[in-house]
Scaffold this motif. Structure first.
Motif, PDB file in Angstrom:
ATOM      1  N   GLY A  12     -73.414  40.402  75.270  1.00 57.44           N
ATOM      2  CA  GLY A  12     -73.417  39.494  76.419  1.00 57.44           C
ATOM      3  C   GLY A  12     -74.031  38.137  76.177  1.00 57.44           C
ATOM      4  O   GLY A  12     -74.162  37.343  77.119  1.00 57.44           O
ATOM      5  N   ILE A  13     -74.398  37.807  74.947  1.00 52.11           N
ATOM      6  CA  ILE A  13     -75.033  36.505  74.713  1.00 52.11           C
ATOM      7  C   ILE A  13     -73.995  35.383  74.782  1.00 52.11           C
ATOM      8  O   ILE A  13     -72.801  35.603  74.575  1.00 52.11           O
ATOM      9  CB  ILE A  13     -75.749  36.460  73.349  1.00 52.11           C
ATOM     10  CG1 ILE A  13     -74.742  36.544  72.199  1.00 52.11           C
ATOM     11  CG2 ILE A  13     -76.801  37.533  73.236  1.00 52.11           C
ATOM     12  CD1 ILE A  13     -75.336  36.217  70.850  1.00 52.11           C
ATOM     13  N   ALA A  14     -74.464  34.179  75.047  1.00 49.01           N
ATOM     14  CA  ALA A  14     -73.575  33.008  75.091  1.00 49.01           C
ATOM     15  C   ALA A  14     -73.400  32.446  73.685  1.00 49.01           C
ATOM     16  O   ALA A  14     -74.399  32.182  73.005  1.00 49.01           O
ATOM     17  CB  ALA A  14     -74.155  31.953  76.019  1.00 49.01           C
ATOM     18  N   PRO A  15     -72.170  32.265  73.209  1.00 57.41           N
ATOM     19  CA  PRO A  15     -71.955  31.669  71.887  1.00 57.41           C
ATOM     20  C   PRO A  15     -72.513  30.241  71.819  1.00 57.41           C
ATOM     21  O   PRO A  15     -72.715  29.588  72.837  1.00 57.41           O
ATOM     22  CB  PRO A  15     -70.431  31.668  71.740  1.00 57.41           C
ATOM     23  CG  PRO A  15     -69.954  32.712  72.700  1.00 57.41           C
ATOM     24  CD  PRO A  15     -70.916  32.663  73.853  1.00 57.41           C
ATOM     25  N   ASN A  16     -72.774  29.782  70.597  1.00 56.83           N
ATOM     26  CA  ASN A  16     -73.235  28.415  70.334  1.00 56.83           C
ATOM     27  C   ASN A  16     -74.559  28.093  71.028  1.00 56.83           C
ATOM     28  O   ASN A  16     -74.797  26.983  71.482  1.00 56.83           O
ATOM     29  CB  ASN A  16     -72.170  27.392  70.760  1.00 56.83           C
ATOM     30  CG  ASN A  16     -70.926  27.472  69.896  1.00 56.83           C
ATOM     31  OD1 ASN A  16     -70.967  27.195  68.699  1.00 56.83           O
ATOM     32  ND2 ASN A  16     -69.815  27.877  70.501  1.00 56.83           N
ATOM     33  N   THR A  17     -75.433  29.087  71.121  1.00 55.35           N
ATOM     34  CA  THR A  17     -76.781  28.880  71.647  1.00 55.35           C
ATOM     35  C   THR A  17     -77.777  29.397  70.604  1.00 55.35           C
ATOM     36  O   THR A  17     -77.392  30.022  69.612  1.00 55.35           O
ATOM     37  CB  THR A  17     -76.994  29.623  72.972  1.00 55.35           C
ATOM     38  OG1 THR A  17     -76.841  31.036  72.758  1.00 55.35           O
ATOM     39  CG2 THR A  17     -75.997  29.161  74.030  1.00 55.35           C
ATOM     40  N   LYS A  18     -79.057  29.147  70.854  1.00 55.57           N
ATOM     41  CA  LYS A  18     -80.059  29.576  69.882  1.00 55.57           C
ATOM     42  C   LYS A  18     -80.105  31.098  69.743  1.00 55.57           C
ATOM     43  O   LYS A  18     -80.491  31.625  68.697  1.00 55.57           O
ATOM     44  CB  LYS A  18     -81.440  29.037  70.254  1.00 55.57           C
ATOM     45  CG  LYS A  18     -81.977  29.521  71.583  1.00 55.57           C
ATOM     46  CD  LYS A  18     -83.323  28.891  71.868  1.00 55.57           C
ATOM     47  CE  LYS A  18     -83.887  29.353  73.214  1.00 55.57           C
ATOM     48  NZ  LYS A  18     -85.190  28.722  73.497  1.00 55.57           N
ATOM     49  N   GLU A  19     -79.713  31.816  70.814  1.00 51.82           N
ATOM     50  CA  GLU A  19     -79.663  33.273  70.733  1.00 51.82           C
ATOM     51  C   GLU A  19     -78.507  33.757  69.863  1.00 51.82           C
ATOM     52  O   GLU A  19     -78.467  34.918  69.457  1.00 51.82           O
ATOM     53  CB  GLU A  19     -79.518  33.892  72.129  1.00 51.82           C
ATOM     54  CG  GLU A  19     -80.743  33.771  73.017  1.00 51.82           C
ATOM     55  CD  GLU A  19     -80.857  32.405  73.673  1.00 51.82           C
ATOM     56  OE1 GLU A  19     -79.844  31.655  73.620  1.00 51.82           O
ATOM     57  OE2 GLU A  19     -81.929  32.078  74.220  1.00 51.82           O
ATOM     58  N   LEU A  76     -76.601  43.303  66.820  1.00 50.11           N
ATOM     59  CA  LEU A  76     -77.334  42.548  65.807  1.00 50.11           C
ATOM     60  C   LEU A  76     -78.237  43.517  65.059  1.00 50.11           C
ATOM     61  O   LEU A  76     -78.965  44.301  65.675  1.00 50.11           O
ATOM     62  CB  LEU A  76     -78.175  41.457  66.474  1.00 50.11           C
ATOM     63  CG  LEU A  76     -79.116  40.673  65.555  1.00 50.11           C
ATOM     64  CD1 LEU A  76     -78.332  39.754  64.634  1.00 50.11           C
ATOM     65  CD2 LEU A  76     -80.112  39.858  66.384  1.00 50.11           C
ATOM     66  N   ILE A  77     -78.194  43.466  63.735  1.00 52.65           N
ATOM     67  CA  ILE A  77     -79.045  44.322  62.901  1.00 52.65           C
ATOM     68  C   ILE A  77     -80.160  43.461  62.329  1.00 52.65           C
ATOM     69  O   ILE A  77     -79.915  42.527  61.557  1.00 52.65           O
ATOM     70  CB  ILE A  77     -78.243  44.969  61.759  1.00 52.65           C
ATOM     71  CG1 ILE A  77     -77.044  45.725  62.328  1.00 52.65           C
ATOM     72  CG2 ILE A  77     -79.132  45.899  60.946  1.00 52.65           C
ATOM     73  CD1 ILE A  77     -76.096  46.253  61.265  1.00 52.65           C
ATOM     74  N   ASN A  78     -81.391  43.728  62.725  1.00 57.75           N
ATOM     75  CA  ASN A  78     -82.536  42.959  62.257  1.00 57.75           C
ATOM     76  C   ASN A  78     -82.943  43.377  60.856  1.00 57.75           C
ATOM     77  O   ASN A  78     -82.466  44.388  60.316  1.00 57.75           O
ATOM     78  CB  ASN A  78     -83.712  43.117  63.230  1.00 57.75           C
ATOM     79  CG  ASN A  78     -83.439  42.449  64.560  1.00 57.75           C
ATOM     80  OD1 ASN A  78     -83.093  41.276  64.632  1.00 57.75           O
ATOM     81  ND2 ASN A  78     -83.584  43.209  65.636  1.00 57.75           N
ATOM     82  N   SER A 136     -83.647  47.648  62.826  1.00 62.52           N
ATOM     83  CA  SER A 136     -83.461  47.879  64.259  1.00 62.52           C
ATOM     84  C   SER A 136     -82.216  47.139  64.750  1.00 62.52           C
ATOM     85  O   SER A 136     -81.811  46.122  64.183  1.00 62.52           O
ATOM     86  CB  SER A 136     -84.699  47.407  65.041  1.00 62.52           C
ATOM     87  OG  SER A 136     -84.910  46.013  64.858  1.00 62.52           O
ATOM     88  N   LYS A 137     -81.622  47.652  65.816  1.00 61.71           N
ATOM     89  CA  LYS A 137     -80.378  47.082  66.343  1.00 61.71           C
ATOM     90  C   LYS A 137     -80.555  46.617  67.786  1.00 61.71           C
ATOM     91  O   LYS A 137     -81.333  47.179  68.547  1.00 61.71           O
ATOM     92  CB  LYS A 137     -79.253  48.110  66.268  1.00 61.71           C
ATOM     93  CG  LYS A 137     -78.888  48.516  64.845  1.00 61.71           C
ATOM     94  CD  LYS A 137     -77.726  49.493  64.834  1.00 61.71           C
ATOM     95  CE  LYS A 137     -77.335  49.878  63.407  1.00 61.71           C
ATOM     96  NZ  LYS A 137     -76.187  50.820  63.384  1.00 61.71           N
ATOM     97  N   LYS A 138     -79.802  45.569  68.136  1.00 62.59           N
ATOM     98  CA  LYS A 138     -79.849  45.016  69.490  1.00 62.59           C
ATOM     99  C   LYS A 138     -78.438  44.659  69.925  1.00 62.59           C
ATOM    100  O   LYS A 138     -77.698  43.999  69.194  1.00 62.59           O
ATOM    101  CB  LYS A 138     -80.746  43.777  69.513  1.00 62.59           C
ATOM    102  CG  LYS A 138     -80.809  43.089  70.865  1.00 62.59           C
ATOM    103  CD  LYS A 138     -81.655  41.819  70.779  1.00 62.59           C
ATOM    104  CE  LYS A 138     -81.672  41.084  72.108  1.00 62.59           C
ATOM    105  NZ  LYS A 138     -82.444  39.818  72.017  1.00 62.59           N
ATOM    106  N   ASP A 139     -78.074  45.079  71.119  1.00 58.55           N
ATOM    107  CA  ASP A 139     -76.752  44.771  71.652  1.00 58.55           C
ATOM    108  C   ASP A 139     -76.709  43.297  72.068  1.00 58.55           C
ATOM    109  O   ASP A 139     -77.491  42.853  72.905  1.00 58.55           O
ATOM    110  CB  ASP A 139     -76.467  45.671  72.862  1.00 58.55           C
ATOM    111  CG  ASP A 139     -75.011  45.572  73.322  1.00 58.55           C
ATOM    112  OD1 ASP A 139     -74.335  44.595  72.947  1.00 58.55           O
ATOM    113  OD2 ASP A 139     -74.560  46.458  74.058  1.00 58.55           O
ATOM    114  N   ILE A 140     -75.814  42.518  71.453  1.00 60.13           N
ATOM    115  CA  ILE A 140     -75.707  41.088  71.758  1.00 60.13           C
ATOM    116  C   ILE A 140     -74.354  40.754  72.372  1.00 60.13           C
ATOM    117  O   ILE A 140     -73.926  39.592  72.353  1.00 60.13           O
ATOM    118  CB  ILE A 140     -75.959  40.220  70.511  1.00 60.13           C
ATOM    119  CG1 ILE A 140     -74.941  40.551  69.403  1.00 60.13           C
ATOM    120  CG2 ILE A 140     -77.379  40.407  69.992  1.00 60.13           C
ATOM    121  CD1 ILE A 140     -74.969  39.569  68.243  1.00 60.13           C
TER     122      ILE A 140
END
Length: 346
Positions: free
Chosen positions: A64-71, A52-54, A58-62
């Motif tokens: 491992g996030i769960a799809p269809n959630t607020k994250e 994810l590019i803010n 800045s960048k964040k590895d996503i």
């Protein structure tokens, strides 16, 4: 040389873009009708490594996030970057879907959706790589824009793949039709189903039939894009509701702080005025003291000068008296006596 200058010009103005415009209405209708609610895209599937590019870069590895959630909500101003052999699916509440291919970088500039009215205004920047777009037919005034170097493509309810490689862009149409032009809108070609348009750095638009490799790429990239779930829709609604509440709270806090600041400023202004008056009074007293001291020093100097003058006068008078008392012999009378002595005969 001319071709080199032309290439440099197009690279410099790569923001004049591959624009994929999904619209059934004219520009005036788009300006007149603006959606009230702002929505992001929901990440519905992730494969491989995705960052994810803010907004601040800045960048964040996503991965491992769960799809269809607020994250998993991608909001305007954020972007995504995929690694080799990776991909990510995006979906909006009205059925518009994106698949971000491998080795691709995109940025979601804006996303405005009127849920239930099939009205959308979506702007996506494709910096490199490929994006597959699948959209239902939208209402008048709606549009989807995918920006990329060298070309402009106007779309009416279709499935297509847009990709950019260096200074070249291409659009492959799976269903429907696309009007493709160069970045300066000087030349336009209609690209129908099973055709593709390639636009090079010189602005040349060339329409060709899809070959087997193109068809396989379309089928592979657009295969089974994950749709947004009911949970994903609820997450978006919840986030937007919280955003509106936070927005009101922020505005309220700003107003309260503004009033507090005004009171502080007013109080500080009155305090400053009192301090200024006190400083003026002290400055006046200091000035008067300086004047008084200067006058005293001047008077003292005058008195001393007068005393010195009187002393000099008195000394002069004394010296004159002494000179008178010790008067010398008359030099003329003495000279006369000496002359007479010489004249006498010896």
């Amino acid at each position: 040389m001319s071709q080199e200058r032309n290439m440099n010009y197009r690279i410099l103005f790569s923001g004049l873009l591959l624009v994929v415009l999904l619209s059934c209405g004219d520009k005036q209708q788009v300006k007149q009708k603006q959606p009230d609610d702002l929505q992001g895209a929901m990440i519905t599937a992730i494969k491989g490594k995705v960052e994810l590019i803010n907004r601040d870069g800045s960048k964040k590895d996503i991965s491992g996030i769960a799809p269809n959630t607020k994250e998993a909500l991608l909001i305007p101003g954020q972007g995504l970057s995929t690694a080799k052999d990776s991909s990510v699916d995006l979906s909006f509440t009205n059925g518009i879907q994106f698949r971000i291919g491998a080795s691709t970088q995109i940025n979601l500039d804006s996303a405005k959706i009127l849920s239930g009215e099939n009205f959308s205004q979506v702007l996506l920047d494709l910096n490199k790589g490929k994006v597959f777009v699948k959209s239902p037919k939208l209402s008048k005034g709606s549009y989807i824009t995918v920006t990329s170097p060298t070309a402009v493509a106007a779309v009416r309810g279709t499935e297509f793949l847009t990709k950019t490689e260096g200074t070249k862009s291409s659009t492959m149409v799976k269903e429907g039709s696309v009007s493709v032009s160069d970045d300066e809108l000087n030349k336009s070609e209609v690209v129908n189903q099973d055709q593709k348009a390639e636009v090079n750095e010189n602005g040349k638009v060339e329409v060709k039939p899809l070959n087997d490799a193109d068809k396989n790429e379309l089928a592979d990239v657009g295969n089974s894009i994950a749709s947004i779930t009911e949970n994903g829709k609820k997450e978006i609604e919840s986030i937007l509701q919280n955003f509106e509440e936070q927005k009101k709270l922020i505005l309220q806090t700003i107003e309260e702080q503004k009033r507090s600041n005004e009171a502080l400023i007013k109080g500080q202004k009155e305090s400053d005025q009192e301090l200024l008056k006190e400083q003026i009074r002290k400055d006046r007293e200091t000035l008067e003291a300086i004047k008084s001291q200067a006058k005293a020093e001047k008077d003292s100097q005058l008195e001393k000068g007068k005393a010195d003058a009187d002393a000099i006068k008195s000394n002069s008078q004394s010296d004159m008296s002494k000179i008178k008392e010790n008067k010398p012999v008359d030099s003329q009378s003495g000279a006369k006596s000496e002359l007479e002595r010489i004249k006498k005969p010896q």
